[in-house]
Design a protein around this motif. Structure first.
Motif, PDB file in Angstrom:
ATOM      1  N   UNK A 166       0.859  -1.180   0.000  1.00  0.00           N
ATOM      2  CA  UNK A 166       0.000   0.000   0.000  1.00  0.00           C
ATOM      3  C   UNK A 166       0.897   1.232   0.000  1.00  0.00           C
ATOM      4  N   UNK A 167       0.653   2.170  -0.908  1.00  0.00           N
ATOM      5  CA  UNK A 167       1.509   3.357  -1.004  1.00  0.00           C
ATOM      6  C   UNK A 167       1.282   4.294   0.170  1.00  0.00           C
ATOM      7  N   UNK A 168       0.029   4.611   0.473  1.00  0.00           N
ATOM      8  CA  UNK A 168      -0.472   5.453   1.574  1.00  0.00           C
ATOM      9  C   UNK A 168      -0.372   6.960   1.339  1.00  0.00           C
ATOM     10  N   UNK A 169       0.368   7.404   0.322  1.00  0.00           N
ATOM     11  CA  UNK A 169       0.480   8.858   0.081  1.00  0.00           C
ATOM     12  C   UNK A 169       0.426   9.152  -1.420  1.00  0.00           C
ATOM     13  N   UNK A 170      -0.573   8.584  -2.089  1.00  0.00           N
ATOM     14  CA  UNK A 170      -0.752   8.836  -3.515  1.00  0.00           C
ATOM     15  C   UNK A 170      -1.265  10.260  -3.723  1.00  0.00           C
ATOM     16  N   UNK A 171      -0.601  10.998  -4.625  1.00  0.00           N
ATOM     17  CA  UNK A 171      -0.984  12.370  -4.940  1.00  0.00           C
ATOM     18  C   UNK A 171      -0.236  12.778  -6.209  1.00  0.00           C
ATOM     19  N   UNK A 172      -0.666  13.834  -6.912  1.00  0.00           N
ATOM     20  CA  UNK A 172       0.006  14.241  -8.150  1.00  0.00           C
ATOM     21  C   UNK A 172       1.491  14.517  -7.984  1.00  0.00           C
ATOM     22  N   UNK A 173       1.902  15.066  -6.846  1.00  0.00           N
ATOM     23  CA  UNK A 173       3.326  15.370  -6.649  1.00  0.00           C
ATOM     24  C   UNK A 173       4.178  14.117  -6.549  1.00  0.00           C
ATOM     25  N   UNK A 174       3.552  12.968  -6.304  1.00  0.00           N
ATOM     26  CA  UNK A 174       4.286  11.703  -6.230  1.00  0.00           C
ATOM     27  C   UNK A 174       4.165  10.893  -7.510  1.00  0.00           C
ATOM     28  N   UNK A 175       3.663  11.533  -8.563  1.00  0.00           N
ATOM     29  CA  UNK A 175       3.618  10.908  -9.879  1.00  0.00           C
ATOM     30  C   UNK A 175       4.633  11.625 -10.762  1.00  0.00           C
ATOM     31  N   UNK A 176       5.747  10.968 -11.025  1.00  0.00           N
ATOM     32  CA  UNK A 176       6.854  11.588 -11.746  1.00  0.00           C
ATOM     33  C   UNK A 176       6.700  11.412 -13.250  1.00  0.00           C
ATOM     34  N   UNK A 177       7.308  12.338 -14.006  1.00  0.00           N
ATOM     35  CA  UNK A 177       7.112  12.388 -15.459  1.00  0.00           C
ATOM     36  C   UNK A 177       8.423  12.249 -16.219  1.00  0.00           C
ATOM     37  N   UNK A 178       8.328  11.602 -17.371  1.00  0.00           N
ATOM     38  CA  UNK A 178       9.431  11.588 -18.315  1.00  0.00           C
ATOM     39  C   UNK A 178       8.849  11.662 -19.720  1.00  0.00           C
ATOM     40  N   UNK A 179       9.293  12.655 -20.488  1.00  0.00           N
ATOM     41  CA  UNK A 179       8.810  12.805 -21.860  1.00  0.00           C
ATOM     42  C   UNK A 179       9.497  11.798 -22.769  1.00  0.00           C
ATOM     43  N   UNK A 180       8.708  11.239 -23.679  1.00  0.00           N
ATOM     44  CA  UNK A 180       9.275  10.311 -24.653  1.00  0.00           C
ATOM     45  C   UNK A 180       9.702  11.090 -25.897  1.00  0.00           C
ATOM     46  N   UNK A 181      10.292  10.398 -26.835  1.00  0.00           N
ATOM     47  CA  UNK A 181      10.744  11.049 -28.072  1.00  0.00           C
ATOM     48  C   UNK A 181       9.580  11.570 -28.894  1.00  0.00           C
ATOM     49  N   UNK A 182       8.381  11.074 -28.632  1.00  0.00           N
ATOM     50  CA  UNK A 182       7.192  11.530 -29.366  1.00  0.00           C
ATOM     51  C   UNK A 182       6.411  12.582 -28.575  1.00  0.00           C
TER      52      UNK A 182
END
Length: 225
Positions: free
Chosen positions: A58-74
């Motif tokens: 169980x993560x217990x602290x799901x929120x947008x700030x804990x969703x990390x991003x990486x852009x793909x070549x497209x």
């Protein structure tokens, strides 16, 4: 990787910040994610959540700030769930700390049972998978409505219709007491009907009646937005 009495978690590098930063930038421009992009983000996040739950975490602290991003070549975004230092194995039992401030949580994305866990002083089991599903419902509100729960989300108490706005001046513990007292996130009326119904199934007060992460993912894939 084990290191002494600690466990180090090695993850892929995500150089393009997090989804909260992206939503904040869009909001500053008077824009928001397209519905199709919000739904795609939701599917990616939920796939990660399904994986965690399948492995009894169980993560217990799901929120947008804990969703990390990486852009793909497209120029598309690949999402990662981060900040796993708050996560717990569900097979273990936990008791509340005497000091609620020692627990790591983000109040606007907190389930009612997690609010109760934080506020109680007697020993109690830590909430399980369904607390993450509640948080996922709040994340979906952020993705489709561009509400950043920590600064501009509205809460409403269903029986009285009393409303309360979360602002930067409101303390986390104030929000915890509000959630424990029956205040719930407000879903914009303009929200796509299928997404609205999905969010409502994530935000059921009775954790047993909430969707599982797998059901959230199945619904998002069925909607095919």
């Amino acid at each position: 990787m084990p290191y002494g009495s600690f466990v180090q978690i090695m993850m892929d590098y995500a150089p393009d910040r997090d989804s909260r930063s992206l939503l904040k930038d869009l909001k500053g421009k008077g824009e928001k994610l397209q519905l199709s992009s919000g739904a795609d983000f939701g599917k990616q996040i939920t796939r990660g959540l399904v994986f965690l739950h399948a492995n009894d975490i169980t993560h217990t602290d799901m929120k947008p700030a804990n969703v990390l991003l990486r852009k793909t070549s497209t120029e598309e975004y690949h999402l990662f769930i981060g900040d796993l230092d708050t996560s717990v194995f569900m097979e273990h039992s936990y008791t509340t700390s005497k000091d609620p401030n020692r627990l790591l949580y983000t109040a606007p994305y907190m389930s009612p049972e997690m609010a109760g866990y934080v506020l109680q002083t007697e020993a109690t089991a830590r909430p399980g998978r369904k607390t993450d599903v509640w948080s996922m419902g709040c994340i979906l509100i952020a993705l489709v409505n561009s509400h950043l729960g920590t600064t501009d989300q509205w809460l409403e108490k269903g029986d009285t219709k009393e409303s309360f706005q979360i602002t930067e001046k409101v303390s986390s513990m104030t929000v915890v007491f509000k959630v424990k007292g029956g205040f719930r996130p407000v879903i914009d009326r303009s929200t796509h009907q299928g997404i609205r119904e999905l969010i409502e199934n994530c935000l059921r007060d009775d954790a047993e009646q909430r969707f599982s992460a797998a059901s959230v993912l199945d619904t998002l894939e069925y909607l095919d937005l």
